[in-house]
Write a protein that holds these residues in place. Sequence first.
Motif, PDB file in Angstrom:
ATOM      1  N   UNK A  45      -1.308   2.924  -2.583  1.00 53.35           N
ATOM      2  CA  UNK A  45      -2.050   4.130  -2.227  1.00 53.35           C
ATOM      3  C   UNK A  45      -1.133   5.310  -1.948  1.00 53.35           C
ATOM      4  N   UNK A  46       0.111   5.004  -1.528  1.00 58.47           N
ATOM      5  CA  UNK A  46       1.076   6.054  -1.190  1.00 58.47           C
ATOM      6  C   UNK A  46       2.378   5.765  -1.925  1.00 58.47           C
ATOM      7  N   UNK A  47       2.858   6.736  -2.686  1.00 56.28           N
ATOM      8  CA  UNK A  47       4.101   6.573  -3.446  1.00 56.28           C
ATOM      9  C   UNK A  47       5.047   7.726  -3.152  1.00 56.28           C
ATOM     10  N   UNK A  48       6.277   7.379  -2.763  1.00 55.76           N
ATOM     11  CA  UNK A  48       7.344   8.363  -2.585  1.00 55.76           C
ATOM     12  C   UNK A  48       8.441   8.086  -3.608  1.00 55.76           C
ATOM     13  N   UNK A  49       8.806   9.093  -4.364  1.00 54.33           N
ATOM     14  CA  UNK A  49       9.995   9.037  -5.208  1.00 54.33           C
ATOM     15  C   UNK A  49      10.929  10.133  -4.699  1.00 54.33           C
ATOM     16  N   UNK A  50      12.062   9.722  -4.132  1.00 50.46           N
ATOM     17  CA  UNK A  50      12.957  10.664  -3.477  1.00 50.46           C
ATOM     18  C   UNK A  50      14.176  10.889  -4.349  1.00 50.46           C
ATOM     19  N   UNK A  51      14.413  12.145  -4.716  1.00 49.81           N
ATOM     20  CA  UNK A  51      15.524  12.480  -5.594  1.00 49.81           C
ATOM     21  C   UNK A  51      16.800  12.805  -4.853  1.00 49.81           C
ATOM     22  N   UNK A  52      17.703  13.448  -5.539  1.00 47.76           N
ATOM     23  CA  UNK A  52      19.042  13.712  -4.992  1.00 47.76           C
ATOM     24  C   UNK A  52      19.257  15.195  -4.740  1.00 47.76           C
ATOM     25  N   UNK A  53      18.173  15.923  -4.442  1.00 47.70           N
ATOM     26  CA  UNK A  53      18.233  17.374  -4.221  1.00 47.70           C
ATOM     27  C   UNK A  53      19.284  17.751  -3.181  1.00 47.70           C
ATOM     28  N   UNK A  54      19.316  17.025  -2.071  1.00 47.88           N
ATOM     29  CA  UNK A  54      20.221  17.382  -0.979  1.00 47.88           C
ATOM     30  C   UNK A  54      21.669  16.980  -1.261  1.00 47.88           C
ATOM     31  N   UNK A  55      21.900  16.205  -2.305  1.00 48.79           N
ATOM     32  CA  UNK A  55      23.256  15.775  -2.636  1.00 48.79           C
ATOM     33  C   UNK A  55      23.839  16.551  -3.819  1.00 48.79           C
ATOM     34  N   UNK A  76      -4.581   3.770  -8.157  1.00 50.62           N
ATOM     35  CA  UNK A  76      -5.256   3.952  -6.868  1.00 50.62           C
ATOM     36  C   UNK A  76      -4.508   4.853  -5.903  1.00 50.62           C
ATOM     37  N   UNK A  77      -3.537   5.623  -6.395  1.00 49.59           N
ATOM     38  CA  UNK A  77      -2.746   6.464  -5.509  1.00 49.59           C
ATOM     39  C   UNK A  77      -3.588   7.567  -4.868  1.00 49.59           C
ATOM     40  N   UNK A  78      -3.417   7.698  -3.546  1.00 47.27           N
ATOM     41  CA  UNK A  78      -4.032   8.801  -2.791  1.00 47.27           C
ATOM     42  C   UNK A  78      -3.009   9.900  -2.502  1.00 47.27           C
ATOM     43  N   UNK A  79      -1.773   9.461  -2.239  1.00 44.84           N
ATOM     44  CA  UNK A  79      -0.705  10.389  -1.848  1.00 44.84           C
ATOM     45  C   UNK A  79       0.501  10.168  -2.753  1.00 44.84           C
ATOM     46  N   UNK A  80       0.976  11.242  -3.377  1.00 43.37           N
ATOM     47  CA  UNK A  80       2.166  11.181  -4.221  1.00 43.37           C
ATOM     48  C   UNK A  80       3.162  12.214  -3.707  1.00 43.37           C
ATOM     49  N   UNK A  81       4.359  11.750  -3.378  1.00 43.09           N
ATOM     50  CA  UNK A  81       5.410  12.651  -2.913  1.00 43.09           C
ATOM     51  C   UNK A  81       6.614  12.531  -3.841  1.00 43.09           C
ATOM     52  N   UNK A 139       0.827  -1.202   0.000  1.00 45.19           N
ATOM     53  CA  UNK A 139       0.000   0.000   0.000  1.00 45.19           C
ATOM     54  C   UNK A 139       0.867   1.261   0.000  1.00 45.19           C
ATOM     55  N   UNK A 140       2.119   1.091   0.454  1.00 40.34           N
ATOM     56  CA  UNK A 140       3.061   2.207   0.574  1.00 40.34           C
ATOM     57  C   UNK A 140       4.388   1.766  -0.026  1.00 40.34           C
ATOM     58  N   UNK A 141       4.950   2.573  -0.938  1.00 39.32           N
ATOM     59  CA  UNK A 141       6.266   2.265  -1.484  1.00 39.32           C
ATOM     60  C   UNK A 141       7.077   3.541  -1.619  1.00 39.32           C
ATOM     61  N   UNK A 142       8.316   3.471  -1.150  1.00 37.68           N
ATOM     62  CA  UNK A 142       9.237   4.596  -1.244  1.00 37.68           C
ATOM     63  C   UNK A 142      10.466   4.123  -2.022  1.00 37.68           C
ATOM     64  N   UNK A 143      10.809   4.846  -3.080  1.00 35.08           N
ATOM     65  CA  UNK A 143      11.988   4.523  -3.884  1.00 35.08           C
ATOM     66  C   UNK A 143      12.941   5.719  -3.842  1.00 35.08           C
TER      67      UNK A 143
END
Length: 507
Positions: free
Chosen positions: A177-187, A210-215, A150-154
């Motif tokens: 339902x919740x997807x996080x794609x985290x980039x390299x902004x801080x690097x 079915x995503x509710x939250x996209x980050x 239901x939640x995946x962070x890459x």
Amino acid sequence: MDLLFPVTFRKRPSQLFFGSSSGTSIEKLPDKVILHIFSYLSHLEICRMAMICRRWRTIAYNTQLWKNVSLRPEVSGLHVGSLESLLSLISVRFGPSLRYIELPIELITHTVLHELSSKCPNLTHMLLDFSTAMQLHDFSEMQAFPAKLRYMCICLSEVIFMEGFMRKIYNFINGLEVLHLIGTYEKCEEEEEEIYEVINVHKLKSATPNLRVINLYGINFIDDSHIDAFSSNCIQLECLAVNFCNKVTGSTLKALLARSKQLKCLLMNGTSLKSEYVMQAEWDKCSVQELDISGTDLSTECLIDVLTRIPTLRFLSAGQINGFNDSVLKAWMEGGNPKTLIALDLDSSDNISDEGLARFITRYGAQLQACVLSGMTHITDQLWMTIMPILTNIRIIVMGTTERLSGNIHVDQLMDTIGSHCTKLERLELRWDPENLRFSDKSQKAIDLLRVKCLKLRCLVLNDGRYYETVKANFERADRTTVVRTTTSCRVSAYHVLSNYNDLIFN
């Protein structure tokens, strides 16, 4: 050993006593009580407890203690020595109890993912950290992947293309339902480098209806077309965050608000929003209740247009915007739109006067749960002393600036006022330079009042210095050892009151 860790505690349980007079040892506690005690420990500490004796090892390896597992050494301290050890752990220790797992790049293989799929049927949350990857494992033989996520962070890499891996998992992630794609902004370094689109968002959106939250956090290739792609397919979208995606200009905002009728939270901190695009959106017909436009270059005209059209705004973060001034606050108040506001973050908004803020807080302060007025040299303890009695429902306060002030902050009176009026306070940060803080020998009385009256206070952040040491010692004497923290390791944010805050957390 399957988990490698330093062993620093070898005292046998029979040597641990509850009291010198009773002579009762911890060894006489039932297993379920020790299990409950272990549940308050980190996994690294639990592994150390497993070295004590055979009984404690059995309890430490109870699957109830291993529902949420991070195998990233920099996060949890746990290091798995080999893939064989991990496969054994998945089968023997994790099993059906596992709900959440974090995997570093070296452990993300098709055999590990197969094992998680077959042995952990209740796995619903997963984080895959590719951020340090120089190359991916071979996923050509992968035929299975956890299907109940239901939640995946890459965590993305700057240069590793993910499409070969993603093609293999598209058929398994349509329940997300919740997807996080985290980039390299801080690097990222300042010099311009070639930007690669390391993950195909246009294909990903088709696999996740079915995503509710996209980050999408700090991804240098994300632009307005990607927002448009998600909005065209994710009809249940409630929250969209594109913080620090500096290619986002807002050109597809109109289409986003028109399609996403359930969109309540829109976070666009540090983006390149253009005023003309933002003003084209039909804010008066949208459902947005939580808006973050901090660190953008929106004009005063645009800010007035947006804030006077959004009907039910409950959260506004609009710090570091030169166009935000007294005229924006005045127009907003005259329209009556802040009537539902519970959180206001105007960090480093230097063009707002203390008189303008005082008028606004006097009118709406009683309904606020979060108030961030930091980063402004002209907002001192005098304004806070004036508005504090109004903030009776406040849960989060951030005040002060790291810049050295010409005057001084009388922190004893400030603490006394906070303790007297803000009894619902949960988080407080004072960013003032320690050299500007003035306190007396009687400061313990003011700190006592704050500690006794604000029983919900979980986090009090101060700059290192004499006053920090004084406050920290006071709370520690009352066995509240985790409350007082320094600005070097902790910051307070108004984000805690967001309706999707728990879904937005990523590590």
